[in-house]
Design an enzyme around this catalytic site. Structure first.
Site, PDB file in Angstrom:
ATOM      1  N   ARG A  12     -40.027 -24.778  -4.294  1.00  0.00           N
ATOM      2  CA  ARG A  12     -39.515 -24.360  -5.514  1.00  0.00           C
ATOM      3  C   ARG A  12     -40.037 -24.943  -6.863  1.00  0.00           C
ATOM      4  NH1 ARG A  12     -38.957 -21.915  -1.566  1.00  0.00           N
ATOM      5  NH2 ARG A  12     -37.007 -20.479  -0.891  1.00  0.00           N
ATOM      6  N   SER A  53     -31.450 -17.032  -7.923  1.00  0.00           N
ATOM      7  CA  SER A  53     -30.791 -18.214  -7.171  1.00  0.00           C
ATOM      8  C   SER A  53     -30.571 -19.261  -8.264  1.00  0.00           C
ATOM      9  CB  SER A  53     -31.480 -18.762  -6.076  1.00  0.00           C
ATOM     10  OG  SER A  53     -31.646 -17.826  -4.999  1.00  0.00           O
ATOM     11  N   GLU A  76     -32.220 -24.186  -9.788  1.00  0.00           N
ATOM     12  CA  GLU A  76     -33.714 -23.486  -9.602  1.00  0.00           C
ATOM     13  C   GLU A  76     -34.022 -22.693 -10.950  1.00  0.00           C
ATOM     14  OE1 GLU A  76     -35.126 -20.137  -6.693  1.00  0.00           O
ATOM     15  OE2 GLU A  76     -34.243 -21.654  -5.628  1.00  0.00           O
TER      16      GLU A  76
END
Length: 293
Positions: A160, A209, A280
């Site tokens: 990520r 998220s 994130e």
């Protein structure tokens, strides 16, 4: 190219929060994108590419930045010889549709990611065990000083994350996919979409998220659920009753409400699991997340 001013980010982000951006541009060509980046440099503005507006939480006070929405040829998609080429602003949904039409598989996991090709590169986005590093050949990255193609090894793709700074804009992406039956590709996507709808609040306003999954067997969502946070509310924001790693705008939410929920979530995860969850979501503007205590 037109530069708009004081455009509310609450209109551009999926969660529906955020104050005004100092400037907004919608470049349609590489030359217009370069022009926009030179403008930002001259005005000492940060760069924020919004894509579809997911994965972004903007300050309620606004952001002193040039916000970019890539359109025109910077959002086009084409296929040739097993390769899918897409503008940085091309949506994952359109990329998947074109890939399926051409009988190219391997990008099905992107149906769970409501974003764009360029955003996928920047965040090395992923789902269901795959991410951009599995399918990416190269990306055309543009700055105020010029542009160039970068291979995955040069992009610093990690979980990520990538090594791209805010001033580096992904204008073009090339994917290497595999031959596949359009029918099978369609069925795989349908199965993944159904799975996503069953486990995530896809019909609510969220930014996606909240936290990255920490190392170990327990993901961030399960961890926060075990902390008793499903349905926990501050102001107009609520931790999703469906999946605890999502924050929903339940009506009139502010980015400050979302930050307060993130602070509480990190506090409980630290206290119960001795894990400091890492965000994130991308922050835009003067937003800070204090260390978990």
């Amino acid at each position: 190219m037109k530069i708009e001013h004081d455009v509310l980010l609450s209109r551009l982000t999926t969660v529906g929060t955020g104050g005004p951006a100092r400037a907004l541009a919608r470049p349609r060509t590489l030359s217009e994108l370069s022009e926009a980046l030179r403008y930002a440099e001259g005005e000492s503005l940060e760069i924020l590419v919004v894509g579809l507006g997911s994965n972004v939480l903007a300050a309620d006070e606004g952001v002193d930045a040039l916000v970019l929405s890539l359109e025109g040829e910077l959002a086009d998609v084409e296929t040739r010889d097993g390769l899918l080429a897409a503008g940085g602003g091309a949506t994952n949904a359109v990329c998947l549709h074109r890939a399926r039409e051409a009988g190219l598989g391997g990008l099905e996991f992107a149906c769970a990611i409501p974003g764009t090709a360029g955003g996928g590169v920047r965040m090395n986005a992923g789902a269901y065990g795959r991410d951009w590093s599995d399918v990416l050949i190269r990306a055309l990255v543009v700055t105020a000083d010029g542009d160039g193609w970068l291979a995955p090894s040069e992009l610093g793709l990690a979980y990520r994350n990538s090594s791209l700074s805010p001033g580096h804009v992904v204008a073009r992406v090339e994917y290497r996919l595999e031959p596949g039956s359009p029918g099978e590709i369609k069925q795989t996507v349908a199965d993944l979409v159904a799975r996503r709808k069953a486990t995530q609040p896809t019909n609510k306003r969220t930014f996606g998220s909240v936290f990255k999954n920490p190392p170990g067997e327990i993901g961030a969502g399960q961890m926060l659920e075990l902390c008793g946070l499903k349905g926990y509310r501050i102001g107009g924001a609520v931790i999703s009753p469906k999946h605890a790693n999502f924050i929903e705008n339940a009506g009139g939410a502010t980015s400050a409400d979302c930050i307060a929920l993130m602070v509480e979530a990190r506090r409980r995860a630290q206290a119960q699991f001795v894990v400091e969850l890492q965000r994130e979501v991308v922050f835009a503007g003067a937003i800070e997340l204090p260390p978990a205590t």
